[in-house]
Design a protein around this motif. Structure first.
Motif: not given
Length: 332
Positions: A107, A148, A151-152, A235, A238, A242
């Protein structure tokens, strides 16, 4: 000097942005003695396929049609091998084709990491004598968390509320009205700090739960296999992270806006005379805190006016939004 024709096929949004920044890259010193002619195509090559082999096959077709010497696909898709391990890179050495998973880079410093990863990947594929790994497996624990968080980040949680117009209007309206309401002053003054914290947590949890249920954001395993369940957990985790980060950023923004509004329109001495109790400007900070919780709840109710497609567009990256829309269509 020979020229190596390099093709980059990128999913829309973030992968395309990364590919464009790399389009003028040169070979690293000490690499293969060729110049690079980098071409970029923005295309959702992973849409409707979660299989890495299918993605590699599509990239091979791109290379054949455009006469590229090698091709790399950039995607926000989490890559997995047959053993359930998450991957950074999957490569077909024979076809000189590879897929790079951007979320697996983590990230932070995304552009720098992706540029270095692409440079090393292309250099290794260009040098036929190089011992290039066909796949790069992420560490089981640290790699999982890095994926993870990637993805966020791709979901841009800070854009959650601005993407939901009805929720934004409802939150701002609720905050503006509640700030000048005498009952809110009385309630805010009567609540202890731990109750204000509890109200904050409850309001954020309500937003997250409402969006998950109303938008149909909960991912269900396709079958009863361990891999399918683990993928669904990834998923869903995530999604929850989010939405939580998005709701928290919205809460902070609402607090600041409500505080500025209160400082602009309210005189604590006047309100104190009306309520027959001493009030000071320091009480406005507590009021704005409590009002932010009420405004967050109002925003959650306002999101009920949004379509499921609008909620998915606000909560997810472009690729994940397309995947969720496709799954929703399959269920209907």
């Amino acid at each position: 000097m020979d020229t190596l024709r390099v093709g980059l096929v990128a999913d829309p949004a973030k992968p395309t942005e990364v590919a464009r920044r790399f389009s003028d890259a040169d070979p690293p010193h000490g690499g293969a003695g060729e110049a690079w002619d980098v071409s970029m195509v923005s295309e959702p090559f992973t849409v409707a396929c979660e299989d890495v082999e299918t993605a590699l096959s599509r990239l091979t077709e791109h290379a054949r049609d455009r006469q590229w010497d090698l091709v790399v696909g950039l995607t926000e898709l989490p890559l997995r091998d047959d053993d359930g391990q998450y991957l950074l890179v999957e490569t077909d050495r024979q076809q000189r084709t590879a897929v790079l998973s951007l979320p697996a880079l983590g990230s932070v410093r995304m552009h720098r990491r992706s540029r270095r990863a692409l440079r090393e990947l292309i250099s290794g594929m260009a040098d036929s004598a190089a011992d290039v790994d066909s796949r790069v497996v992420l560490p089981r624990w640290s790699g999982h968390w890095r994926l993870l968080l990637g993805m966020v980040l791709a979901n841009r949680p800070w854009l959650l509320l601005p993407g939901l117009k009805s929720a934004l209007v409802a939150a701002l309206t609720t905050g503006a009205i509640a700030t000048i309401n005498s009952t809110m002053w009385l309630l805010a003054g009567s609540l202890s700090p731990w109750r204000l914290v509890a109200a904050t947590i409850a309001s954020i949890a309500l937003v997250v739960g409402w969006l998950v249920i109303d938008g149909g954001l909960w991912d269900r395993p396709k079958d009863d296999s361990a891999h399918a369940r683990d993928r669904a957990r990834l998923y869903n985790t995530s999604t929850l992270l989010t939405l939580t980060l998005g709701a928290l950023s919205c809460y902070v923004a609402l607090y600041v806006l409500n505080l500025l509004w209160a400082l602009f329109v309210l005189d604590p001495s006047v309100m104190g005379g009306y309520l027959k109790q001493p009030l000071h400007y320091s009480d406005l900070f507590v009021l704005a805190w409590f009002v932010a919780s009420a405004a967050t709840v109002g925003g959650a109710l306002g999101s009920g006016l949004e379509s499921d497609e609008a909620i998915r567009a606000a909560a997810y990256s472009k690729r994940e939004e397309d995947r969720r829309n496709r799954l929703a269509d399959e269920r209907t």
